[in-house]
Design an enzyme around this catalytic site. Structure first.
Site: not given
Ligand code: ZN
Length: 253
Positions: A186, A173, A12
């Site tokens: 949580c 970053c 599938r």
């Molecule tokens: Zn970085």
């Protein structure tokens, strides 16, 4: 060549022109490291085992607890108290015995991550804390291994893909800090099961595409899902030229 059994099992998805038999062979040959076997990791691991990813390494130092079961649907009441990485490997065995799994039931130090990451084709960050996320990113950046990141809290989730190449942005970053001021666990903030499972599903989707057609993915793209609004947004993560992890001149210890 796929065996008849493999062809039947995966037909599938092989039918999808973007995957085909060649994509299925790539999945069967792939080795994926999953760090964290909670709501995200257990969803990702079963989906990738179902899809036929050949080798899965499962890392988690926690045991299954009753408060996990509303969202960590891979586990059963009979698994309570068992190491998650072991219990999950057992579920994978029942789902698809042809998948090779290895369980690492210990805390992942940066040294250990560096070893495990260097052995993987792709890493999926399913951890639940910032220091581990940062260490996973360091290990992926220094080994130039692609990373699929994911996080879910409350009703919301987010995922991102980083190709691990020198010219690309990295997780640091985006989040250049080790701790968040907001409650990010949580256990502190609460979480809806479907938000976690959906975030895990998005990570699985990114993982399958990263293995079979990486050229179609945008590295450094953050996708944020709002479960109350039923909306999502995409953001491009800019490379930070002074990033402590991926900028030139850093040795990424
Ligand atoms: Zn970085």
């Amino acid at each position: 060549m796929l065996s008849d059994q493999e062809f039947l099992r995966y037909q599938r998805q092989i039918m999808l022109p973007e995957l085909g038999e060649s994509g299925q062979r790539l999945l069967l040959g792939a080795k994926v490291l999953i760090v964290g076997c909670g709501g995200l990791g257990s969803t990702v691991a079963l989906q990738l085992a179902g899809a036929g990813i050949g080798k899965l390494v499962l890392c988690d130092d926690d045991s299954v607890e009753l408060s996990n079961l509303h969202r960590q649907l891979s586990y059963r009441e009979s698994d309570l108290g068992q190491a998650k990485a072991q219990a999950l490997a057992g579920q994978i065995k029942r789902l698809n015995p042809s998948i090779s799994t290895r369980s690492v039931s210990r805390r992942m130090s940066l040294d250990l991550l560096n070893i495990e990451v260097s052995l993987a084709d792709l890493v999926i960050d399913c951890s639940d804390n910032f220091p581990t996320r940062q260490d996973i990113n360091k290990a992926c950046t220094s080994n130039q291994i692609p990373l699929v990141s994911g996080a879910a809290i409350g009703w919301d989730g987010q995922v991102a893909y980083f190709d691990g190449q020198q010219q690309s942005a990295c997780y640091h970053c985006l989040y250049p800090f080790n701790e968040s001021n907001q409650a990010t666990k949580c256990s502190d903030a609460g979480v809806m099961g479907p938000s976690v499972n959906m975030t895990g599903s998005l990570q699985s989707m990114l993982a399958i595409r990263a293995i079979t057609e990486p050229e179609t993915l945008n590295t450094g793209e953050l996708i944020v899902f709002n479960g109350r609004e039923m909306s999502h947004q995409k953001f491009a993560i800019e490379k930070d030229d002074s990033c402590a992890v991926c900028s030139e001149g850093n040795n990424n210890e």
